[in-house]
Design a protein around this motif. Structure first.
Motif, mmCIF file in Angstrom:
data_model
loop_
_atom_site.group_PDB
_atom_site.id
_atom_site.type_symbol
_atom_site.label_atom_id
_atom_site.label_comp_id
_atom_site.label_asym_id
_atom_site.label_seq_id
_atom_site.Cartn_x
_atom_site.Cartn_y
_atom_site.Cartn_z
ATOM 1 N N GLY A 234 0.817 -1.211 0.000
ATOM 2 C CA GLY A 234 0.000 0.000 0.000
ATOM 3 C C GLY A 234 0.846 1.254 0.000
ATOM 4 N N ASN A 235 0.337 2.300 -0.617
ATOM 5 C CA ASN A 235 1.056 3.572 -0.637
ATOM 6 C C ASN A 235 1.202 4.137 0.773
ATOM 7 N N TYR A 279 3.509 -0.633 11.772
ATOM 8 C CA TYR A 279 2.193 -0.412 11.171
ATOM 9 C C TYR A 279 1.997 1.054 10.805
ATOM 10 N N SER A 280 2.416 1.940 11.691
ATOM 11 C CA SER A 280 2.311 3.369 11.414
ATOM 12 C C SER A 280 3.136 3.746 10.184
ATOM 13 N N ASP A 285 -2.174 7.439 6.106
ATOM 14 C CA ASP A 285 -2.919 8.490 6.789
ATOM 15 C C ASP A 285 -2.232 8.994 8.054
ATOM 16 N N GLY A 286 -1.042 8.497 8.331
ATOM 17 C CA GLY A 286 -0.287 9.002 9.460
ATOM 18 C C GLY A 286 -0.778 8.582 10.822
#
Length: 363
Positions: A234-235, A279-280, A285-286
């Motif tokens: 994912g981006n 994960y972060s 989305d930060g």
């Protein structure tokens, strides 16, 4: 640990400089796995080459499938770490070979730079396996010295340091990876490719017929199936994900089967700081990573972000065998303990491998 690694590297570099023509092999041991995890923690918190290949022709897409696979290891791991997985697949009727690279061949790619050094090794393995009709003993080694590695490290473009003036893969200057990459004969068929972690999105670059850093690999003409295991697809923000974003500009090529595999059972809010930060790191989305589940390194949503591929989620499946990582209990203590509590399973464990390997057998 990093100081010890530096001492080992300085010693081998001195040997290489004394005789630049000599191939010097860096030691592969449990310390290398600790080195890999340490680098991952940090990420979270004019070159000549012997050219051997041209890009595949359009006619190769009509080649028959061969029941054989090439394995692409994850970041800072190599052939030795993934040989057990290859042997497990061989036992299940899938002749498999790991690309010809030890873990230290990743050094020029550190910091989110061009993956062409790895792609050249993938190309060697795929082409020789396809030309030999699936003979896994036919894969030659790549000629690569520490002097080659040193020069690649300083010139390989992209990344957080914007080597070559950019971190955008579409703007990479043409810098050929050093090394000797043996030529293969004409392909007799198409093979499968299996990418773990970063090896998954790099395999997607290999499939593409777009220009990446001055070369079109066009691997989709030589690959019939691709499996990604816990790969960050994912981006997300940052130079480390520039290559992932490059891949996501296109779907899976027609005529190539795809399977994106995610592990879950290691929630971000209860698997320790290392997992939460990983994960972060993978989220566009930060967020802080606490709201996601995954394999302890890659959240489920990122592992499954592969347009055109089938999706599979495996319960209680970790990213890697954490109890086998020297220093794992120091770098990721909570994750290591949870991995142990859940039975010690990762994508390459006998208890989990059949869940995705059976898909390869069903051609």
């Amino acid at each position: 640990q990093l100081q010890l690694r530096s001492q080992m590297k300085n010693k081998t570099m001195a040997m290489a400089m004394a005789d630049p023509t000599k191939q010097v092999t860096m030691p592969t041991n449990r310390l290398s796995l600790c080195f890999r995890a340490s680098i991952l923690s940090i990420l979270v918190s004019n070159c000549q080459v012997v050219r051997a290949f041209t890009t595949p022709s359009a006619s190769t897409s009509q080649l028959p499938p061969i029941k054989a696979a090439v394995i692409v290891p994850g970041f800072l791991t190599g052939r030795d770490e993934f040989q057990p997985l290859a042997e497990s697949l061989i036992a299940r009727g899938i002749p498999s070979v790991v690309i010809p690279m030890p873990n230290w061949h990743w050094i020029p790619c550190i910091g989110g730079r061009s993956m062409r050094p790895v792609l050249e090794r993938i190309d060697v393995a795929v082409r020789h396996l396809a030309a030999s009709d699936g003979d896994i003993t036919a894969i030659p080694d790549v000629g690569y010295s520490l002097v080659d590695c040193w020069n690649d490290f300083w010139t390989n473009p992209g990344g957080v340091a914007e080597v070559g003036g950019t971190s955008d893969p579409d703007q990479y200057p043409i810098v050929e990876p050093r090394g000797t990459f043996p030529a293969a004969g004409d392909p007799k068929g198409r093979v499968a490719i299996i990418g773990h972690s970063a090896g998954g999105w790099i395999s997607r670059v290999y499939l593409s017929k777009r220009n990446y850093g001055g070369k079109i690999y066009g691997g989709s003409d030589l690959i019939h199936s691709v499996v990604t295991l816990g790969s960050p697809l994912g981006n997300a923000p940052g130079a480390a994900f520039a290559g992932v974003g490059w891949c996501n500009k296109e779907a899976l090529a027609p005529g190539v089967r795809g399977l994106a595999v995610a592990g879950k059972g290691f929630p971000g809010d209860s698997s320790g700081e290392f997992t939460q930060n990983c994960y972060s790191f993978c989220c566009k989305d930060g967020t802080d990573g606490t709201g996601y589940d995954g394999d302890g390194v890659t959240p489920v949503h990122s592992s499954l972000h592969f347009e055109g591929a089938e999706k599979l989620i495996i319960d209680d499946c970790a990213h890697f065998a954490w109890t086998d990582v020297f220093g794992g209990s120091i770098i990721a203590p909570d994750l290591t303990e949870k991995y142990r509590e859940k039975g010690g399973y990762w994508y390459g464990s006998d208890g989990k491998i059949d869940e995705w390997a059976s898909w390869l057998l069903d051609m």
